[in-house]
Design a protein around this motif. Sequence first.
Motif, PDB file in Angstrom:
ATOM      1  N   PHE A 249      64.438  17.577 -47.738  1.00 46.39           N
ATOM      2  CA  PHE A 249      64.736  16.392 -48.538  1.00 46.39           C
ATOM      3  C   PHE A 249      66.093  16.515 -49.216  1.00 46.39           C
ATOM      4  O   PHE A 249      66.907  15.588 -49.191  1.00 46.39           O
ATOM      5  CB  PHE A 249      63.647  16.178 -49.583  1.00 46.39           C
ATOM      6  N   LYS A 250      66.359  17.669 -49.832  1.00 44.68           N
ATOM      7  CA  LYS A 250      67.629  17.860 -50.545  1.00 44.68           C
ATOM      8  C   LYS A 250      68.832  17.625 -49.636  1.00 44.68           C
ATOM      9  O   LYS A 250      69.865  17.111 -50.068  1.00 44.68           O
ATOM     10  CB  LYS A 250      67.703  19.277 -51.126  1.00 44.68           C
ATOM     11  N   ASN A 251      68.696  18.015 -48.388  1.00 44.96           N
ATOM     12  CA  ASN A 251      69.800  17.894 -47.438  1.00 44.96           C
ATOM     13  C   ASN A 251      69.866  16.540 -46.758  1.00 44.96           C
ATOM     14  O   ASN A 251      70.694  16.334 -45.865  1.00 44.96           O
ATOM     15  CB  ASN A 251      69.696  18.999 -46.386  1.00 44.96           C
ATOM     16  N   GLY A 252      68.987  15.628 -47.159  1.00 44.10           N
ATOM     17  CA  GLY A 252      69.003  14.293 -46.566  1.00 44.10           C
ATOM     18  C   GLY A 252      68.570  14.269 -45.116  1.00 44.10           C
ATOM     19  O   GLY A 252      69.005  13.414 -44.342  1.00 44.10           O
ATOM     20  N   GLU A 253      67.690  15.179 -44.725  1.00 41.78           N
ATOM     21  CA  GLU A 253      67.261  15.288 -43.338  1.00 41.78           C
ATOM     22  C   GLU A 253      65.987  14.511 -43.050  1.00 41.78           C
ATOM     23  O   GLU A 253      65.440  14.599 -41.943  1.00 41.78           O
ATOM     24  CB  GLU A 253      67.075  16.763 -42.977  1.00 41.78           C
ATOM     25  N   MET A 254      65.508  13.763 -44.004  1.00 41.49           N
ATOM     26  CA  MET A 254      64.306  12.947 -43.837  1.00 41.49           C
ATOM     27  C   MET A 254      64.468  11.674 -44.669  1.00 41.49           C
ATOM     28  O   MET A 254      65.300  11.621 -45.581  1.00 41.49           O
ATOM     29  CB  MET A 254      63.071  13.714 -44.306  1.00 41.49           C
ATOM     30  N   PRO A 255      63.705  10.622 -44.370  1.00 38.43           N
ATOM     31  CA  PRO A 255      63.789   9.406 -45.187  1.00 38.43           C
ATOM     32  C   PRO A 255      63.213   9.630 -46.585  1.00 38.43           C
ATOM     33  O   PRO A 255      62.459  10.581 -46.812  1.00 38.43           O
ATOM     34  CB  PRO A 255      62.928   8.397 -44.403  1.00 38.43           C
ATOM     35  N   LEU A 256      63.579   8.755 -47.491  1.00 39.26           N
ATOM     36  CA  LEU A 256      62.956   8.746 -48.810  1.00 39.26           C
ATOM     37  C   LEU A 256      61.607   8.053 -48.674  1.00 39.26           C
ATOM     38  O   LEU A 256      61.525   6.908 -48.228  1.00 39.26           O
ATOM     39  CB  LEU A 256      63.826   7.992 -49.812  1.00 39.26           C
ATOM     40  N   ILE A 257      60.539   8.751 -49.035  1.00 46.94           N
ATOM     41  CA  ILE A 257      59.191   8.180 -48.988  1.00 46.94           C
ATOM     42  C   ILE A 257      58.917   7.446 -50.293  1.00 46.94           C
ATOM     43  O   ILE A 257      59.102   7.988 -51.388  1.00 46.94           O
ATOM     44  CB  ILE A 257      58.131   9.272 -48.783  1.00 46.94           C
ATOM     45  N   ILE A 258      58.469   6.208 -50.173  1.00 44.72           N
ATOM     46  CA  ILE A 258      58.077   5.401 -51.332  1.00 44.72           C
ATOM     47  C   ILE A 258      56.663   4.893 -51.084  1.00 44.72           C
ATOM     48  O   ILE A 258      56.406   4.265 -50.052  1.00 44.72           O
ATOM     49  CB  ILE A 258      59.015   4.202 -51.552  1.00 44.72           C
TER      50      ILE A 258
END
Length: 793
Positions: A249-258
């Motif tokens: 997540f920190k590296n922006g390797e996945m979408p933001l889950i909402i």
Amino acid sequence: MHLQNIVAAASILYYLSSVHAWSPTDSYAPAQGSCNGNTNLVREANGLSSAETEWLAKRETNTKVALKKFLERATKDFADNSIVSEIFSSATPRAGYASCGGGYRGTFIDAGIAAAMDERTVGANEHGLGGLLQGMSYMTGLSGGTMFTSTLLFNNWTSVQNIVDQMNDGDNSIWDISVSPLALASSKDTTTQKMFGSILSAIKEKYDAGFDVTLADVYGLFTGYYLYPSLPDGGATALWSDIQEMDTFKNGEMPLIIELSSAEKTDETAVSLGSTGFEITPFEFGSWDPTVKAFTDMKYLGTEVSNGIPTNEDQCITGFDNASFLSGASSNIVNYIYYQGNAMYRSVVTTLRSKFLPSNSTVDRIDVNIIRPNPFKDTDFYEGSDNELIDMDGLYMVDGGFGGQNIPFTPLMRKERNLDVVFASDTTFNTADIWPTGSSLVNTYTRQFMAIGKTDAFPYVPDTETMVNLGINKNPTFFGCDSSNLTDLAYIPPLVVYLPNRAYSFNSNITTWTLTYTKEERLAMIQNGFEIATRNNFTDDPDFLGCVGCAVMRRKQEQLGLEWPSECEQCFQRYCWNGTIAQSKNSSSDSTPDTKNDVLPETVDVSSIVINQCTGDDCYNTIHTATSTTVTCHECEKSKAAPSALFTTTTVECEECQEGNAQATSTVECEECEEEVQNGKHKYTTVTSLSTTTEFCEFCEEAQATTTAGKYSNGSNDNENGSNGSNSHAIGSNTSNNIIKSSTSSPTILQVTTGVPTYSVMSVVLNENIGNSIELKGFATVVALMAAMIGIF
């Protein structure tokens, strides 16, 4: 240990090692600690948080590469695909995926659609939309969709392919829901007893720490064991704010889950289209709606504040943002079950309260996820005269789909997030035979014209009758294709790619209240979701990949004034809703959309399902429906429950009353098996153990399990390859919306076979002539779960 369990454990260990934050008490209980200099925990919802903005910049460095690669593949057969490089020389399209609710039906179809977009999926690049998921900035979920998104999120952003590779029955792998709730409750194995003991301990720990606990807490902890079984105690110590420290997540390797939840006011027992919706993200909890219009720091959720300022200087609560608790708040079914107006529901829920909640608890609501203290207490960001939510001491949170918006569009439609395209599954239970009609689209569209949705925008959509008449509810459709037609809205919303549930290789119209699936059923549902996203592996339309690419590029093409490829023009003529309305003469175009979803039967007599608890372990009764049985104790006496048209009740005396080996066989009349069978007396032969029952209806079995070939037409207005007309053992009646389609190719996708699946004990094959009972079997399963849990301790 099985190889798949070793792999899963290794994945979780990596997740734990990459996350520095964890429950401060190493338990389900929150704790008091330092605010770390945070003097105000609440901000006005007037833009994205600085944390989300910074993360989005990291994510875009990854999505730019992934989307460009995907679009180059999607447009490789265009006469001229230079538009791809032209777009990326100036900007990067921003995409999102909305994962629809619908119980496990939603979970597995959502998973299949996501798998079709994931380059990690076997076959996705050859026969699917592989790479599109890697190019997405956001993913949203609610209800069954939340169970899907939470699974990926709290298993270190695992892939559906990885889950499929490890999937099995009876080994506690991810989504192992093969054992009926009844059998689970009667089990005396160590693992099962430890699970329920852990849930009781977790509830006590949170309560002893001074926080409200309800049956919604129990529900969230229970589902955690199936969504992230490798986490300690099913995620009882995992936190949403932990995700900020996860490397992926920190590296922006996945979408933001909402994930989405809705709030009930003090005197409410249900939410509606006008209720306030809340977002749950790794960064924040809060709402854009004018009734709150504020967000609070997720890490310090549970802190007592006044206008956002901690009442105890530099003393904040941490650990309240539990993974199971908040994801449970987005998928909470307890509230819905409790307020069905049926005394049996209330009786069971009340009994569960006595089993799981502390006897001295004075909590005012036992059916909701309570966030108390209220993080928005006395804030002044709200607009209008409705300040009830910010005056309440706590927030009462329920399933985000119960207000009628079963597709979690709103976070992806926000102007602040500036998305260009939103892909949306629709697994909503709208029709009697459990297919969508597009009601969630209509509801979200309608809400923007209400006071609660005045800052929202959503493309124009037709009424549900038009969607059914035009076949929109069973084929991919694009909404909002021309932004020049949307200028009357609050702003230009993203283009919507609508992907409704339909049958390709499997009848995926399984009721929301079905809680047990075999491995074969789960795999078949996931594969069918893959086929929904790809138009049957591109056999329905070999150009669909290119059309999806056009949808992704459209908003940037309009904004930059680039020439529109002829192939995209043809795609939009094929897939865009062009404003056509197709209503019957007696319908009204301005009627209020139906916001009800997954309504349980109101008139079914369920008095025979749950009977008095046994005082000992030396007896049991069997309560039979057409294809399922509830087993419970009743002091070895004959049942006094009167059989009804839907139930045949049989009581079996326990001669030896030994739990391990007691078994009995009984035969009852098989009434009204099938219209096709007219002669002779037909019998059900029922073989019963303490927790399972197998039934065979002689002479009727084949008729019950076979769908008449070619009986139903699809009603689609596009060129399809026809149907195979044969669907033995189909789950759910497929009477008005779908038929299983044949495929002209057989790619290896998700390593799933297309064979007819076997069935779990609690799965019910519905006969075509008992359509009115479609929701009954799911209802019986839910009540069986509750009734079974009553007798656990």
